[in-house]
Structure formats: C-alpha cells, structure tokens
Write a protein that holds these residues in place. Structure first.
Motif, PDB file in Angstrom:
ATOM      1  N   THR A 207      10.706   3.110   1.536  1.00  0.00           N
ATOM      2  CA  THR A 207      11.341   2.127   2.396  1.00  0.00           C
ATOM      3  C   THR A 207      10.541   0.839   2.507  1.00  0.00           C
ATOM      4  OG1 THR A 207      10.357   2.947   4.316  1.00  0.00           O
ATOM      5  CG2 THR A 207      12.632   3.664   3.967  1.00  0.00           C
TER       6      THR A 207
ATOM      7  N   GLN B  66       8.029   0.378   7.825  1.00  0.00           N
ATOM      8  CA  GLN B  66       7.209   1.448   8.273  1.00  0.00           C
ATOM      9  C   GLN B  66       7.745   1.894   9.767  1.00  0.00           C
ATOM     10  OE1 GLN B  66       3.060   1.631   7.266  1.00  0.00           O
ATOM     11  NE2 GLN B  66       3.101  -0.236   6.151  1.00  0.00           N
TER      12      GLN B  66
ATOM     13  N   HIS C 185       5.950   4.453   5.608  1.00  0.00           N
ATOM     14  CA  HIS C 185       7.079   4.415   5.024  1.00  0.00           C
ATOM     15  C   HIS C 185       7.768   5.668   4.824  1.00  0.00           C
ATOM     16  CE1 HIS C 185       5.778   0.513   2.890  1.00  0.00           C
ATOM     17  NE2 HIS C 185       4.542   1.126   3.142  1.00  0.00           N
TER      18      HIS C 185
END
Length: 231
Positions: free
Chosen positions: A71, A74, A210
């Motif tokens: 992603t 975070q 992440h």
C-alpha cells in the motif's frame, strides 16, 4: 425477514462508509499500490482484470516474478478485510507492519497472514504445530480453523486482520476468529525468538507499516480490499 445480500465485490455499503471503511482497491486499476522494490506498480507478474488484483503463476519462487506489492500508505491500528482466491497448490501471504527497513533479498518481512493450499503445498507441514498453514501468523502461531470456516480451493474466502490500538491482534477466516495475540508482549517475543524472524531486532513491533500482497510464484487473486483505521 430475508437476510441482507452481500455487497457487490469492491464496493462499500452505506453503513460501512458511515463506519469509516475505505476501499484499497477500486476493482479496475492498481491505484494505491506499488512495488515493494520501487515507486511504481510492477510492469509484469500482476494483472487487474475481472474485478480482481491477481499475482500470476511463475515458478513458485518468493518475490521473483512481478514482486510483492504494498500500500502507498502506512497503518498503525486497523481493521483490514480482504477476499482471496487460491489456485491448487498456491502459496502467498498478506503481510502487515512492513517497513522495508530490513533490505531482505526476497519478500520484505512483517507479520504474515498465511495464504496457502494446505492440502497440496509442502509448507503446510513445515514450521511448528501447523504455524505455516492458511490464516496462521506465519512461523509463529497456528490458525485453529473449524470446518465451518473452510472453503474449497478456487472459492473466494474472506480474510481479516484486526490490530487494536492496545496492540491486541486477531486473525479471521470467513468470519471465524482463528487466532489472537498481543504484539510486543513477552509471549510474542518468546515466539519470535524461536522463529526464523529472531535475526531482526524488534521484529513485528513497528509503530506503523505498509500492507503487502505477496508474489510467491503462484496465481492468487484478491478483491474487496477494505480498511477501517482504529483510534
């Protein structure tokens, strides 16, 4: 009264939106995801088609085809729900609290919700007491999966990881809680000390990280990736 129908994949109900849920995959693009080894989404090894984000089959090696994706953002404390579809013999994982600080040659390290065909992949028989089987905290805590929450390979499943602000963590499979633990507790650190992760100081205790979907050389599809941050 008839039960409410499940929402279409990659959508949120009005109630979910009110509760603070957000989609991390729009069903048509890779927006919000990037390579764990670069700033862009992988140019090969992954595809977005038919409303799913799919890591493609290669030769079964870890992070050696398109590589893992993470992603852009975070997260600290969260409720993350995702649907996944395994192919026969598949291996993958959803890894959380990934910081990329360790510079590992394969997949970045973090706390892993294991995704595995337990009946066909040899990793299911490795580790300790089944701690490398589907929905387990990989190499640390085995998932206890009653028959009611298990679906055949090829069916869509719902995985879920909840990390509370207190650092209590829960794994779910198809609506059933299959394990729980306290991140950073003495019991957790004892488990880490006896695992492959013992070489990394403070493993699994990052303040934020992440979310990662793993390329392990097998075809695995994901959809309905949604998150609610907890405070």
């Amino acid at each position: 009264m008839a039960p409410a129908e499940a929402p279409a994949p990659n959508t949120l109900t009005a109630a979910e939106r009110r509760q603070g849920w957000r989609l991390l995959f729009d069903g048509t693009t890779s927006a919000g995801w990037r390579s764990a080894k670069g700033v862009a989404f992988p140019t090969h090894g992954w595809q977005v088609a038919n409303g799913a984000l799919t890591t493609l089959a290669a030769d079964g090696k870890e992070s050696a085809n398109g590589g893992d994706i993470i992603t852009a953002a975070q997260y600290r404390a969260f409720d993350f729900s995702f649907e996944f579809q395994l192919t026969p013999g598949a291996n993958s994982g959803m890894i959380y609290f990934v910081t990329l600080a360790e510079q590992t040659p394969g997949s970045p390290i973090g706390l892993e919700y294991q995704l595995l065909d337990d009946a066909r992949h040899p990793d299911a028989k490795l580790g300790t007491n089944g701690d490398r089987t589907l929905a387990s905290l990989y190499d640390l805590i085995p998932a206890v999966k009653p028959a009611a929450c298990q679906r055949p390979i090829g069916a869509w499943n719902v995985g879920r990881v909840v990390v509370y602000p207190s650092q209590h963590v829960e794994h779910y499979l198809n609506g059933v809680k299959v394990l729980e633990y306290e991140r950073g507790s003495p019991a957790f650190r004892t488990l880490v000390a006896g695992s492959k992760y013992h070489v990394w100081p403070g493993f699994g205790e990052a303040v934020a990280g992440h979310l990662l979907l793993q390329d392990h050389g097998h075809q695995v599809s994901f959809r309905s990736l949604k998150i609610k941050e907890l405070r």
